[in-house]
Design an enzyme around this catalytic site. Structure first.
Site: not given
Ligand code: NAD
Ligand code: UD1
Length: 337
Positions: A124, A149, A153
């Site tokens: 991330s 969290y 990562k």
């Molecule tokens: P998500 O929660 O939809 O998917 C993660 C999946 O992992 C879920 O289906 C959950 O059930 C499964 N899981 C969790 N722990 C587990 C375990 N111990 N064994 C087996 N399965 C397990 O999240 P996502 O948004 O699809 O994210 C996928 C990956 O990308 C994650 O590692 C997340 O941290 C990373 N990531 C997500 C974002 C985002 O904004 N969505 C941003 C940066 C990184």
């Molecule tokens: C957040 C997480 C980051 C994670 C990423 C994707 C934090 C501090 N960071 O990032 O670790 O990798 O999500 O899952 O939580 N916002 C609003 N109102 C809302 C929600 C968000 O104004 O209800 C604003 C936030 O202040 C930010 C932007 O929208 O400026 C994006 O927020 P968000 O979608 O939560 O992502 P990040 O904060 O970038």
């Protein structure tokens, strides 16, 4: 290639399985369903017209993992599984370190025992902390994370780098996602958060569908053009395609390769609200609230490295992201339920 997708029933995993299958790869999904629903994979199969082999396995369950990996001979693991709620990680650090870090250690141990030394990891932009340069390149030093969290990562990245250094047969691709939003254009799969969404786009779509009265905009006094936070939002389908391209790096024996997956454009909270309203014709009432703890003003990437090395570049713009997010939410107001 034959690919093991951990956490493949989740938001990013399910979209990536679509792209992998459509590119001709064989994918097996494991997930403990702690934050997902198996129906997502049924929907994937409707899109691709190909079943998705699924096993309900926790990555911390070494015996089951060993059995699975010795039956299937995986060429590569794409490791999405993990807990990802920032606020929850502050309240439950032990659970987050245990699930994400212990889980990854068990996973890589099983993979190497079974002769699969290729892994693509869901990292991330959070590992950059408050970035020392904008736009952020992969050369930007990692920073101080503001929550457990984020630290999971950052620490997993380091573990995988050390592992590859000790055993150069490993190929490790660290994909640093910026802010994935949107959904598959079919409207069949999308983001399905539990409870009150933490992230911006699912909150907006829940306001649009009438589940929440208004959006809280966290701060309008940042050093940004309109004072609200700026992020690099990326369409989840672009992100998914980034994984297909990352397989190239693995095939080319990359050792360790790190890529930002991002568009290179920063948009403010109000830019996203306005784009959503414009493209979908839905009003999003909002009010300005204090800053959210741990937030930074600006975070956007330079994504040139992925373009140069793995021929990947985002194709979709903010309007596409807003349109597809709304298409998913309005067709599935209660997610997969
Ligand atoms: P998500 O929660 O939809 O998917 C993660 C999946 O992992 C879920 O289906 C959950 O059930 C499964 N899981 C969790 N722990 C587990 C375990 N111990 N064994 C087996 N399965 C397990 O999240 P996502 O948004 O699809 O994210 C996928 C990956 O990308 C994650 O590692 C997340 O941290 C990373 N990531 C997500 C974002 C985002 O904004 N969505 C941003 C940066 C990184
Ligand atoms: C957040 C997480 C980051 C994670 C990423 C994707 C934090 C501090 N960071 O990032 O670790 O990798 O999500 O899952 O939580 N916002 C609003 N109102 C809302 C929600 C968000 O104004 O209800 C604003 C936030 O202040 C930010 C932007 O929208 O400026 C994006 O927020 P968000 O979608 O939560 O992502 P990040 O904060 O970038």
């Amino acid at each position: 290639m034959k690919i093991l997708a951990t956490g493949g029933a989740g938001y990013i995993g399910s979209h990536t399985v679509v792209e992998l299958q459509q590119a001709g790869h064989d994918v097996v999904v494991i997930d403990n369903l702690s934050n997902s629903n198996e129906k997502s994979l049924k929907r994937v199969a409707e899109i691709t017209e190909k079943e998705v082999p699924f096993y309900k396995i926790d990555i911390r369950d070494k015996d089951k993992l060993l059995q699975l990996c010795s039956e299937h001979h995986f060429d590569c693991c794409i490791h999405f599984a993990g807990l990802k709620a920032v606020g929850e990680s502050v309240a439950k650090p032990v659970e987050y370190y245990e699930n994400n870090i212990s889980g990854t250690l068990i996973l890589v141990d099983v993979l190497r025992q079974c002769g699969c030394k290729n892994i693509i990891f869901s990292s991330s932009a959070t590992v950059y902390g408050d970035p020392v340069e904008i736009p952020i390149t992969e050369k930007c030093p990692k920073g101080q994370c503001t929550n457990p969290y984020g630290w999971t990562k950052s620490m997993i990245e380091q573990m995988l780098i050390d592992m590859q250094k000790a055993d150069p047969e490993w190929n490790v691709v660290l994909l640093r996602y910026f802010n994935p939003i949107g959904a598959h254009k079919s409207g069949k799969i999308g983001e399905n958060p539990n409870g009150i969404p933490n992230n911006l786009m699912p909150y907006i779509t829940q306001v649009a569908v009438g589940k929440r009265p208004e959006l809280n905009v966290f701060g309008n006094d940042y050093d940004t053009p309109d004072g609200t936070g700026v992020r690099d939002y990326i369409h989840v389908v672009d992100l998914a395609q980034g994984h297909v391209k990352a397989l190239k790096a693995v095939q080319n024996k990359c050792g360790v390769a790190i890529y930002n997956l991002a568009t290179g454009h920063g948009y403010s909270v109000l830019d996203v609200v306005q784009a959503f309203e414009k493209v979908n014709g839905v009003k999003i009432p909002y009010s300005i609230k204090p800053r959210r703890a741990g937030d930074i003003a600006k975070c956007y990437a330079d994504a040139t490295k992925a373009k140069m090395e793995i021929d990947w570049e985002a194709q979709y713009d903010l309007e596409d992201m807003c349109r597809d997010a709304w298409n998913w939410q309005k067709n599935n107001p209660n997610g997969y339920e």
